[in-house]
Design a protein around this motif. Structure first.
Motif, mmCIF file in Angstrom:
data_model
loop_
_atom_site.group_PDB
_atom_site.id
_atom_site.type_symbol
_atom_site.label_atom_id
_atom_site.label_comp_id
_atom_site.label_asym_id
_atom_site.label_seq_id
_atom_site.Cartn_x
_atom_site.Cartn_y
_atom_site.Cartn_z
ATOM 1 N N MET A 1 0.841 -1.179 0.000
ATOM 2 C CA MET A 1 0.000 0.000 0.000
ATOM 3 C C MET A 1 0.888 1.245 0.000
ATOM 4 S SD MET A 1 -2.909 1.086 2.740
ATOM 5 C CE MET A 1 -3.393 -0.598 2.973
ATOM 6 N N GLU A 2 1.593 1.469 -1.089
ATOM 7 C CA GLU A 2 2.492 2.604 -1.214
ATOM 8 C C GLU A 2 1.712 3.771 -1.800
ATOM 9 O OE1 GLU A 2 5.451 2.595 0.016
ATOM 10 O OE2 GLU A 2 5.343 0.484 0.563
ATOM 11 N N VAL A 3 1.196 4.650 -0.931
ATOM 12 C CA VAL A 3 0.360 5.763 -1.385
ATOM 13 C C VAL A 3 0.966 7.102 -1.000
ATOM 14 C CG1 VAL A 3 -1.783 4.446 -1.368
ATOM 15 C CG2 VAL A 3 -0.994 5.561 0.733
ATOM 16 N N ALA A 4 2.261 7.123 -0.710
ATOM 17 C CA ALA A 4 2.914 8.328 -0.210
ATOM 18 C C ALA A 4 2.818 9.485 -1.194
ATOM 19 C CB ALA A 4 4.376 8.032 0.107
ATOM 20 N N LYS A 5 2.756 9.180 -2.492
ATOM 21 C CA LYS A 5 2.746 10.252 -3.491
ATOM 22 C C LYS A 5 1.360 10.883 -3.641
ATOM 23 C CE LYS A 5 6.575 8.284 -6.166
ATOM 24 N NZ LYS A 5 7.023 7.801 -7.500
ATOM 25 N N LEU A 6 0.344 10.231 -3.065
ATOM 26 C CA LEU A 6 -1.018 10.755 -3.187
ATOM 27 C C LEU A 6 -1.286 11.745 -2.066
ATOM 28 C CD1 LEU A 6 -2.824 7.389 -4.031
ATOM 29 C CD2 LEU A 6 -1.956 9.108 -5.628
ATOM 30 N N SER B 1 1.210 0.224 6.252
ATOM 31 C CA SER B 1 2.357 0.978 5.753
ATOM 32 C C SER B 1 2.485 2.333 6.444
ATOM 33 C CB SER B 1 2.226 1.182 4.245
ATOM 34 O OG SER B 1 3.279 1.992 3.766
ATOM 35 N N SER B 2 3.696 2.651 6.861
ATOM 36 C CA SER B 2 3.963 3.938 7.513
ATOM 37 C C SER B 2 3.880 5.095 6.527
ATOM 38 C CB SER B 2 5.338 3.918 8.176
ATOM 39 O OG SER B 2 6.352 3.672 7.216
ATOM 40 N N THR B 3 3.863 4.785 5.197
ATOM 41 C CA THR B 3 3.788 5.850 4.179
ATOM 42 C C THR B 3 2.446 6.568 4.200
ATOM 43 O OG1 THR B 3 3.063 4.267 2.501
ATOM 44 C CG2 THR B 3 5.427 4.684 2.672
ATOM 45 N N LEU B 4 1.436 5.968 4.868
ATOM 46 C CA LEU B 4 0.144 6.642 4.973
ATOM 47 C C LEU B 4 0.276 7.956 5.736
ATOM 48 C CD1 LEU B 4 -2.291 3.676 5.749
ATOM 49 C CD2 LEU B 4 -2.351 5.173 3.756
ATOM 50 N N GLY B 5 1.298 8.023 6.575
ATOM 51 C CA GLY B 5 1.515 9.244 7.345
ATOM 52 C C GLY B 5 1.865 10.437 6.495
ATOM 53 N N SER B 6 2.213 10.215 5.212
ATOM 54 C CA SER B 6 2.559 11.318 4.303
ATOM 55 C C SER B 6 1.330 11.885 3.595
ATOM 56 C CB SER B 6 3.576 10.829 3.256
ATOM 57 O OG SER B 6 4.743 10.352 3.880
ATOM 58 N N CYS B 7 0.201 11.168 3.699
ATOM 59 C CA CYS B 7 -1.028 11.628 3.031
ATOM 60 C C CYS B 7 -1.746 12.616 3.954
ATOM 61 C CB CYS B 7 -1.926 10.441 2.695
ATOM 62 S SG CYS B 7 -1.147 9.228 1.611
#
Length: 392
Positions: A1-6, A24-30
């Motif tokens: 679930m790599e959604v950091a760019k969204l 995924s910790s990348t959710l923190g970038s959304c």
């Protein structure tokens, strides 16, 4: 679930998709997310760092396998109106601020290890005293382990010092001991033990029976080998070889041997030892319940006696390993093979399974035995490394 760019993503619903693994910790970038629904999947592990998602109004994590403590930062999400953490494996304290201050905004049912929170959640109270007791007990354990560890080292040092002191007093062969292995006749042993009477029977071991007897007015212990038992003959030879040249105050003294033929024409072999009045350590550690109560009460070792016996055994082993003419490993050290004289001095006996270190062995028989990989020790007293050697 790599959604950091969204980064402009405001709504994400992946519920009921059989997703697994950690969130995924990348959710923190959304940072624009307002609704995040991850319920009814197989997510595990802890909730990742989402502390930048201050605009969240709904966070649904229901029915996963998430664990760990509820992140404290969630109480600062002032826009959060629906927080569903139900049916996971969360543990620890539930906050009471922010969204956690109203039962209408939060659901934590199905998390049996949670405590605290507002009264409406009906969670058990947190037992901080128990945690404090655990911490205090741990601190007490650490505090006590240091002095007791130092005491243990001091005791070991004392035992080693006593061994060195006692080794200076070890037996040296006298005129009588030089002839200690002269054989006696079968008739002498029959007469000494009253025909190997059951009344004189002291114990029964793996390779034979031990009888109490009297030879020339001296009380002795006569070990008669059962030569029908496999290994009994080798046990006899090993014991003779082991005790032939060693003398120490903490080893059972072999007085003489007998190798002849009995009245029926069968081979007969026996070993005659110095008699130990107080029997074996096994009898003192585990008294026979069938004995008279008066005798059983007498068979109790105090702390000083136990320490003395331990020191005696250590001294005997130190002598066998480091000071004997040929280094010897006993191989069968156990309470029943530690005998006590009238002064409660410990004597190590039964060298039927003794091993001569191969580099120092003086006879082909013993070289072959020490190079063998067969286990000869009593079960429960064999070195773990020897089990590994057999089965590797």
């Amino acid at each position: 679930m790599e959604v950091a760019k969204l980064i402009n993503l405001g709504y994400l619903d992946v519920s009921k998709n059989l997703l697994s693994g950690e969130i995924s910790s990348t959710l923190g970038s959304c940072t624009s997310l307002e609704t995040l629904r991850l319920g009814n999947n197989f997510f595990n592990g802890a909730i990742p760092s989402l502390n930048f998602l201050r605009g969240l109004s709904e966070l649904d994590l229901v029915n996963n396998s998430l664990s760990g403590e509820i992140p404290v930062y969630l109480k600062s999400f002032i826009l959060l109106q629906n927080l569903n953490l139900s049916f996971n494996n969360f543990e620890g304290v539930v906050p009471t601020q922010g969204a956690f201050s109203k039962a209408s905004k939060i659901s934590v049912v199905g998390n049996n290890k949670l405590c605290g929170g507002i009264a409406e959640l009906k969670l058990p109270k947190c037992n901080f005293k128990e945690d404090e007791n655990r911490r205090s007990n741990s601190a007490l354990t650490v505090a006590l382990s240091i002095p007791f560890g130092l005491l243990g080292l001091a005791l070991v040092g004392c035992v080693l010092y006593l061994c060195q002191f006692r080794n200076r007093r070890k037996y040296t062969p006298s005129n009588s001991s030089k002839n200690s292995l002269l054989r006696v006749s079968y008739q002498t042993l029959v007469k000494a033990t009253d025909g190997f009477s059951s009344f004189n029977l002291i114990s029964v071991g793996s390779f034979g029976s031990v009888y109490k007897g009297v030879i020339d007015g001296i009380i002795v212990a006569v070990k008669v080998l059962n030569l029908l038992q496999h290994g009994a003959l080798k046990s006899f030879l090993f014991e003779c070889e082991a005790l032939r040249n060693i003398r120490h105050r903490n080893l059972v003294k072999l007085i003489t041997t007998c190798s002849t033929i009995d009245y029926q024409g069968h081979d007969f072999k026996a070993l005659v030892y110095e008699f130990m009045v107080n029997g074996s350590l096994e009898e003192w550690l585990h008294p026979n319940c069938n004995e008279d109560l008066s005798n059983e009460e007498l068979k109790k070792l105090n702390l000083l006696q136990r320490l003395n016996i331990i020191t005696d055994v250590v001294c005997a082993l130190n002598y066998l390993h480091n000071h004997a003419q040929s280094p010897i490993v006993h191989s069968d050290l156990k309470p029943s093979n530690i005998l006590l004289d009238k002064d409660m001095t410990g004597h190590v006996g039964d060298f039927g399974l003794a091993k001569f270190l191969a580099d120092h062995a003086t006879h082909d028989l013993f070289v072959n035995e020490t190079s063998s990989v067969g286990i000869r020790e009593t079960i429960g007293y064999t070195a773990p490394g020897e089990y590994a050697l057999i089965y590797s």
